[in-house]
Design a protein around this motif. Structure first.
Motif, PDB file in Angstrom:
ATOM      1  N   ASP A 208       0.840  -1.213   0.000  1.00 49.94           N
ATOM      2  CA  ASP A 208       0.000   0.000   0.000  1.00 49.94           C
ATOM      3  C   ASP A 208       0.870   1.257   0.000  1.00 49.94           C
ATOM      4  O   ASP A 208       0.594   2.227  -0.725  1.00 49.94           O
ATOM      5  CB  ASP A 208      -0.930   0.026   1.211  1.00 49.94           C
TER       6      ASP A 208
ATOM      7  N   THR B 217       2.488   1.659  -3.416  1.00 51.53           N
ATOM      8  CA  THR B 217       1.456   2.025  -4.393  1.00 51.53           C
ATOM      9  C   THR B 217       1.051   3.493  -4.203  1.00 51.53           C
ATOM     10  O   THR B 217       0.905   4.241  -5.179  1.00 51.53           O
ATOM     11  CB  THR B 217       0.222   1.105  -4.250  1.00 51.53           C
ATOM     12  N   ASP B 218       0.879   3.905  -2.961  1.00 52.13           N
ATOM     13  CA  ASP B 218       0.531   5.309  -2.674  1.00 52.13           C
ATOM     14  C   ASP B 218       1.650   6.251  -3.133  1.00 52.13           C
ATOM     15  O   ASP B 218       1.383   7.334  -3.664  1.00 52.13           O
ATOM     16  CB  ASP B 218       0.265   5.518  -1.182  1.00 52.13           C
ATOM     17  N   THR B 219       2.886   5.839  -2.927  1.00 55.47           N
ATOM     18  CA  THR B 219       4.028   6.662  -3.364  1.00 55.47           C
ATOM     19  C   THR B 219       3.978   6.851  -4.871  1.00 55.47           C
ATOM     20  O   THR B 219       4.160   7.965  -5.385  1.00 55.47           O
ATOM     21  CB  THR B 219       5.357   6.015  -2.933  1.00 55.47           C
TER      22      THR B 219
ATOM     23  N   PHE C 251       0.835   9.236  -5.648  1.00 56.26           N
ATOM     24  CA  PHE C 251       1.050  10.647  -5.338  1.00 56.26           C
ATOM     25  C   PHE C 251       2.168  11.254  -6.201  1.00 56.26           C
ATOM     26  O   PHE C 251       2.116  12.426  -6.564  1.00 56.26           O
ATOM     27  CB  PHE C 251       1.338  10.840  -3.846  1.00 56.26           C
TER      28      PHE C 251
END
Length: 196
Positions: free
Chosen positions: A99, A102-104, A107
Motif C-alpha cells: 500500500d 502504491t501510494d508513493t 502521489f
C-alpha cells in the motif's frame, strides 16, 4: 475702389492659396505619419505575439522538466522506502508495504501531472495573450491600409480650393477680381489699368 482694394484682394487671395497649399502638405504628411505609426504598432504587436509564443513554449518545457524531476524524486523516495522496508524484513509484495509503495507511485504521478497541467495553463495564458497581440496587429495593419496620404492631401486641397473660390467670388462680386483687375462693364482689365 482703387489699388487698395485690388491689393487687398490679391493679398487675401494669395494668403488663402498659401494656406491651402500648407494645409494640403500638412494633411499629406500627417496621414503619412499616421500610416507609419500604425505599421510600427503592428510590428510591435507581432513581436509581442512572438514573445508570448516563446514564453508559452518555455512554460511547457519547464512543465516537462518539473514532471521529470517529480518522477525522479518519486523513484528515489520509493527506492528509500523499499530499502527501509527490506531492511526490516517486511514483504514488499503485500499488506501495508505494498500500500505504501502504491501510494508513493500514485502521489508521485499526481504531482507530475500537476506540474504538466500548471505549465499547460501558463502556456495557455501566454498563447491567449499572443492571440490578443495578433488581433492588435491585424487591426493596426487595417488602419494603416485605410490611411491614404494622397486622399488626405486631395481632400485638403479641395477644401482649400473651395475657400479660395469663395474669397475670389466675394471680391469679384464687389467688382474686384484678384490677380485680374477691376471689372468694367465692357469686360476685364488688368490691375494696372486701375492706376489711371
Amino acid at each position: 475702389m482703387g489699388i487698395e482694394a485690388l491689393t487687398l484682394a490679391n493679398v487675401a487671395t494669395a494668403a488663402q492659396i498659401a494656406g491651402a497649399v500648407t494645409s494640403t502638405v500638412g494633411s499629406y504628411n500627417k496621414a503619412k505619419g499616421e500610416r507609419a505609426a500604425a505599421n510600427y504598432n503592428a510590428a510591435v504587436a507581432r513581436n509581442n505575439a512572438q514573445m508570448s509564443e516563446w514564453m508559452a513554449e518555455d512554460a511547457v518545457r519547464r512543465g516537462q522538466d518539473a514532471k521529470r524531476k517529480t518522477q525522479l524524486q518519486t523513484a528515489q523516495l520509493k527506492g528509500r522506502q523499499r530499502a527501509m522496508l527490506a531492511e526490516r524484513g517486511i514483504d514488499l509484495g503485500e499488506g501495508s508495504a505494498l500500500d505504501l509503495l502504491t501510494d508513493t507511485d500514485l502521489f508521485g504521478q499526481i504531482d507530475a501531472n500537476t506540474a504538466v497541467a500548471n505549465a499547460a495553463r501558463e502556456a495557455y495564458g501566454y498563447r491567449s495573450q499572443g492571440a490578443g497581440f495578433l488581433a492588435e496587429e491585424a487591426m493596426q495593419r487595417m488602419r494603416a491600409d485605410s490611411i491614404s496620404p494622397g486622399k488626405s492631401a486631395l481632400t485638403s486641397a479641395l477644401t482649400g480650393a473651395g475657400s479660395v473660390a469663395s474669397t475670389w467670388y466675394s471680391f469679384s462680386s464687389k467688382g474686384v477680381t484678384p490677380f485680374g483687375g477691376k471689372k468694367k462693364s465692357a469686360g476685364w482689365t488688368s490691375g494696372y489699368d486701375l492706376i489711371d
